[in-house]
Design a protein around this motif. Structure first.
Motif, PDB file in Angstrom:
ATOM      1  N   GLY A  22      28.864 -33.301   9.284  1.00 23.87           N
ATOM      2  CA  GLY A  22      29.304 -34.547   9.896  1.00 23.87           C
ATOM      3  C   GLY A  22      28.282 -35.013  10.884  1.00 23.87           C
ATOM      4  N   SER A  23      28.750 -35.467  12.043  1.00 18.21           N
ATOM      5  CA  SER A  23      27.820 -35.932  13.039  1.00 18.21           C
ATOM      6  C   SER A  23      26.979 -34.784  13.552  1.00 18.21           C
ATOM      7  N   TYR A  24      27.443 -33.565  13.288  1.00 20.07           N
ATOM      8  CA  TYR A  24      26.635 -32.423  13.659  1.00 20.07           C
ATOM      9  C   TYR A  24      25.562 -32.230  12.622  1.00 20.07           C
ATOM     10  N   VAL A  25      25.290 -33.211  11.889  1.00 18.24           N
ATOM     11  CA  VAL A  25      24.250 -33.294  10.893  1.00 18.24           C
ATOM     12  C   VAL A  25      24.069 -32.060  10.052  1.00 18.24           C
ATOM     13  N   GLY A  26      25.048 -31.544   9.437  1.00 17.96           N
ATOM     14  CA  GLY A  26      24.883 -30.458   8.488  1.00 17.96           C
ATOM     15  C   GLY A  26      25.196 -29.111   9.032  1.00 17.96           C
ATOM     16  N   LEU A  27      25.938 -28.977  10.088  1.00 19.46           N
ATOM     17  CA  LEU A  27      26.121 -27.700  10.747  1.00 19.46           C
ATOM     18  C   LEU A  27      27.551 -27.217  10.651  1.00 19.46           C
ATOM     19  N   GLU A  28      27.707 -25.952  10.355  1.00 21.22           N
ATOM     20  CA  GLU A  28      29.035 -25.354  10.396  1.00 21.22           C
ATOM     21  C   GLU A  28      28.918 -24.044  11.146  1.00 21.22           C
ATOM     22  N   TYR A  29      29.883 -23.747  12.010  1.00 22.02           N
ATOM     23  CA  TYR A  29      29.918 -22.474  12.700  1.00 22.02           C
ATOM     24  C   TYR A  29      30.777 -21.510  11.915  1.00 22.02           C
ATOM     25  N   PHE A  30      30.317 -20.256  11.767  1.00 22.37           N
ATOM     26  CA  PHE A  30      31.171 -19.214  11.221  1.00 22.37           C
ATOM     27  C   PHE A  30      32.006 -18.708  12.392  1.00 22.37           C
ATOM     28  N   GLY A  31      33.286 -18.931  12.376  1.00 24.37           N
ATOM     29  CA  GLY A  31      34.097 -18.413  13.461  1.00 24.37           C
ATOM     30  C   GLY A  31      35.500 -18.927  13.378  1.00 24.37           C
ATOM     31  N   SER A  32      36.323 -18.515  14.311  1.00 23.35           N
ATOM     32  CA  SER A  32      37.676 -19.019  14.366  1.00 23.35           C
ATOM     33  C   SER A  32      38.030 -19.260  15.812  1.00 23.35           C
ATOM     34  N   GLY A  33      38.821 -20.269  16.094  1.00 22.05           N
ATOM     35  CA  GLY A  33      39.172 -20.557  17.471  1.00 22.05           C
ATOM     36  C   GLY A  33      39.973 -21.816  17.548  1.00 22.05           C
ATOM     37  N   THR A 126      36.339 -25.934  18.845  1.00 27.87           N
ATOM     38  CA  THR A 126      35.553 -26.672  19.820  1.00 27.87           C
ATOM     39  C   THR A 126      34.067 -26.403  19.647  1.00 27.87           C
ATOM     40  N   ILE A 127      33.257 -27.386  19.963  1.00 30.10           N
ATOM     41  CA  ILE A 127      31.808 -27.168  19.955  1.00 30.10           C
ATOM     42  C   ILE A 127      31.308 -27.037  21.384  1.00 30.10           C
ATOM     43  N   GLU A 128      32.242 -26.848  22.318  1.00 30.99           N
ATOM     44  CA  GLU A 128      31.791 -26.793  23.707  1.00 30.99           C
ATOM     45  C   GLU A 128      32.280 -25.552  24.438  1.00 30.99           C
ATOM     46  N   SER A 129      33.072 -24.681  23.818  1.00 36.77           N
ATOM     47  CA  SER A 129      33.496 -23.481  24.522  1.00 36.77           C
ATOM     48  C   SER A 129      33.029 -22.249  23.762  1.00 36.77           C
ATOM     49  N   SER A 130      33.938 -21.600  23.011  1.00 32.18           N
ATOM     50  CA  SER A 130      33.534 -20.411  22.267  1.00 32.18           C
ATOM     51  C   SER A 130      34.471 -20.211  21.095  1.00 32.18           C
ATOM     52  N   PHE A 131      34.078 -19.307  20.191  1.00 24.99           N
ATOM     53  CA  PHE A 131      34.909 -18.973  19.049  1.00 24.99           C
ATOM     54  C   PHE A 131      34.543 -17.566  18.620  1.00 24.99           C
ATOM     55  N   GLN A 132      35.265 -17.040  17.643  1.00 25.93           N
ATOM     56  CA  GLN A 132      34.998 -15.695  17.159  1.00 25.93           C
ATOM     57  C   GLN A 132      34.441 -15.760  15.745  1.00 25.93           C
ATOM     58  N   LYS A 191      37.049 -10.877  16.258  1.00 24.83           N
ATOM     59  CA  LYS A 191      36.121 -10.046  17.027  1.00 24.83           C
ATOM     60  C   LYS A 191      36.340  -8.572  16.721  1.00 24.83           C
ATOM     61  N   GLY A 192      35.246  -7.847  16.506  1.00 20.61           N
ATOM     62  CA  GLY A 192      35.310  -6.418  16.270  1.00 20.61           C
ATOM     63  C   GLY A 192      35.360  -6.016  14.814  1.00 20.61           C
ATOM     64  N   THR A 193      35.673  -6.983  13.926  1.00 22.69           N
ATOM     65  CA  THR A 193      35.693  -6.664  12.500  1.00 22.69           C
ATOM     66  C   THR A 193      34.293  -6.807  11.929  1.00 22.69           C
ATOM     67  N   GLU A 194      34.034  -6.121  10.832  1.00 23.18           N
ATOM     68  CA  GLU A 194      32.688  -6.122  10.236  1.00 23.18           C
ATOM     69  C   GLU A 194      32.687  -6.819   8.891  1.00 23.18           C
ATOM     70  N   ARG A 214      31.580  -9.039  13.889  1.00 22.02           N
ATOM     71  CA  ARG A 214      31.976 -10.318  14.478  1.00 22.02           C
ATOM     72  C   ARG A 214      32.265 -10.152  15.970  1.00 22.02           C
ATOM     73  N   ASP A 215      32.097 -11.252  16.706  1.00 26.73           N
ATOM     74  CA  ASP A 215      32.264 -11.184  18.161  1.00 26.73           C
ATOM     75  C   ASP A 215      32.611 -12.562  18.695  1.00 26.73           C
ATOM     76  N   ASP A 216      32.850 -12.658  20.002  1.00 23.32           N
ATOM     77  CA  ASP A 216      33.001 -13.959  20.641  1.00 23.32           C
ATOM     78  C   ASP A 216      31.637 -14.643  20.663  1.00 23.32           C
ATOM     79  N   ILE A 217      31.620 -15.936  20.319  1.00 27.35           N
ATOM     80  CA  ILE A 217      30.368 -16.687  20.270  1.00 27.35           C
ATOM     81  C   ILE A 217      30.394 -17.781  21.336  1.00 27.35           C
ATOM     82  N   PRO A 218      29.780 -17.553  22.502  1.00 25.48           N
ATOM     83  CA  PRO A 218      29.711 -18.614  23.506  1.00 25.48           C
ATOM     84  C   PRO A 218      28.714 -19.674  23.065  1.00 25.48           C
ATOM     85  N   LEU A 219      29.010 -20.918  23.367  1.00 27.61           N
ATOM     86  CA  LEU A 219      28.140 -21.997  22.906  1.00 27.61           C
ATOM     87  C   LEU A 219      27.472 -22.716  24.065  1.00 27.61           C
TER      88      LEU A 219
END
Length: 499
Positions: A22-33, A126-132, A191-194, A214-219
């Protein structure tokens, strides 16, 4: 705040990206939150405001008009035939979802995708806090799930994922035939799973298996530092992505560096996959005078819209931009504008090459179509899509920055001859243990270098590279790459400032 070291190698990917979704021009984060604003809202707000794309009324009109066109009667007929006559009961919603997905597939555009209601709910992050998750941006390239860039400091970066790695399997299950979002849902987790990813890497003949916890991903997106070189002060601002707060963070960092007597500035967008147009635009307004456009946006009819800053003069101090193959989308907008409109040098390697813009269009039931609506052009009207931007000053990192994780099934030993040996030889050479050669043949000189490394690492000096020795090699290379003293690209960018 001290700038975080640039990990452009092996477990710390070379700064790159395919662009954001989208506006993030082709970007996806692997995570959940969770997030305060949904992606669909985020995309609509960003691109509708900045690129004059579909308004809410226009979006509703598009949805209302669906099915009214005579050309869609064939689709309706096929739907009825299947629903009424197929051997087994068919879920109506599944037929509708399949029809939409099929239309988008015919576009052969990896950035135009359909997300059903369930997928959208899971991607409301969110693209401004964190996710797992593992922390990586991905896109579809030639129908393969492809790493654009690991997020800075993420498990994906530390495990060795690199830009342009193509994911083949997730925990042994093939992702062939899955769309981007289906594949991502297999990769993300708590978080913590492989998770084990089998990846195909350009230049490596055999697939690599990479284990990631996997872990917490601060952005956090902006890091700043002041370097003193030959008595001069060089400010460095690293931007890891362009999110909603990036421009504010950048302005604060810039003001602090300027007040501290900065005499030149390096803007580092290596490994930056892109992001919000609004934020890169606000940053560019600090540097590009209003006599030239920052960027041009072209619609399907060829009509172009130009965007300008309001300043009349450039900064009094010199500026260079650091980029690499992980710099994509909004990062490329920045690099192109700084060079073509600002006359500033670009240092590093060629960028990724994503020159299209998407908007997410809500379908009214929680599902969304993300569709390519525009192409963006550089200030001089160049389209860099699938081409990238060439640096004005090309410089690569030392070869060991580009080595791969040591994937050991059987110990490597004297007289072996393969790519794994070559990879180990490059590592040994980078660590100061001369292997005698780096062509993949495990010679007596290589055996001697392995023994020397094993002795330094308090391992049994067998001269063979088993799993334990391979792990120690990886750890040592990571430490070497993290050492800012080894960042040749940064050294060159600072040198160019004061030439």
């Amino acid at each position: 705040m001290n700038i975080k070291p640039r990990y452009v190698v092996l477990f710390l990917a070379l700064a790159v990206l395919l662009g954001a979704a989208g506006s993030y021009v082709g970007l996806e984060y692997f995570g959940s939150g969770s997030k305060e604003q949904s992606q669909s809202e985020q995309y609509a707000n960003t691109e509708a405001e900045n690129f004059g794309s579909l308004t809410e009324e226009q979006q509703k009109e598009v949805i209302e008009n669906m099915g009214g066109d005579a050309d869609l009667k064939k689709v309706e007929q096929a739907y009825s035939v299947i629903e009424e006559n197929y051997l087994e009961d068919v879920d109506k919603q599944t037929l509708v979802e399949g029809a939409i997905q099929g239309m988008l597939d015919t576009l052969e555009d990896p950035y135009s995708v359909y997300m059903d209601q369930e997928t959208m709910e899971q991607f409301n992050q969110t693209i401004e806090s964190s996710f797992q998750g593992i922390g990586a941006e991905v896109s579809m390239v030639n129908d393969k799930v492809t790493i654009v860039a690991p997020i800075k400091g993420s498990p994906a970066e530390e495990a060795g994922l690199k830009p342009n790695d193509q994911i083949l399997t997730v925990d042994g299950e093939s992702v062939e035939g899955l769309d981007l979002y289906e594949a991502v849902l297999k990769i993300r987790g708590e978080k913590g799973t492989e998770v084990t990813l089998e990846v195909e890497r350009p230049g490596v003949s055999e697939p690599l298996n990479i284990d990631i916890t996997r872990d917490d991903i601060p952005l956090e997106t902006v890091y700043s530092d002041m370097k003193k070189v030959d008595g001069k002060k060089a400010g460095v601002i690293e931007i890891t992505s362009f999110s909603e707060k990036t421009s504010d963070e950048f302005h604060n960092a810039l003001e602090k560096l300027e007040s501290d007597g900065m005499e030149g500035l390096v803007i580092d967008v290596r490994g930056n996959p892109g992001g919000l147009f609004t934020d890169v635009q606000e940053i560019l307004k600090e540097f590009i005078p209003k006599d030239k456009p920052i960027v041009q946006v072209e619609d399907r009819s060829g009509e172009k819209t130009e965007y300008y800053s309001e300043i009349t003069e450039k900064k009094e101090y010199p500026v260079t931009v650091l980029m690499d193959e992980g710099s994509a989308s909004a990062s490329e907008i920045l690099a192109a504008a700084m060079n073509e409109a600002g006359g500033y040098d670009l240092v590093g390697t060629k960028s990724f090459g994503k020159g299209t813009v998407q908007q997410a269009i809500p379908m009214g039931d929680g599902s969304t179509i993300k569709l390519t609506l525009f192409k963006w052009l550089t200030p001089e009207g160049n389209w860099i899509h699938e081409k990238g931007i060439e640096p004005t000053v090309e410089v690569k990192q030392p070869q060991y920055f580009y080595t791969n994780p040591v994937d050991i099934e059987e110990a490597l030993a004297y007289n072996d001859n393969n790519e794994k040996v070559k990879n180990v030889q490059e590592m040994l050479k980078g660590l100061g243990h001369d292997p005698g050669r780096t062509d993949g043949y495990f010679s007596k000189e290589t055996e001697k270098a392995v023994k020397a490394f094993q002795k330094d690492a308090d391992l049994e000096a067998t001269g063979e590279v088993d799993e334990k020795t391979g792990g120690k090699l990886e750890e040592a290379i990571i430490e070497q790459v993290r050492d800012e003293a080894n960042d040749k690209q940064m050294d060159k960018a600072v040198e160019v400032l004061f030439e």
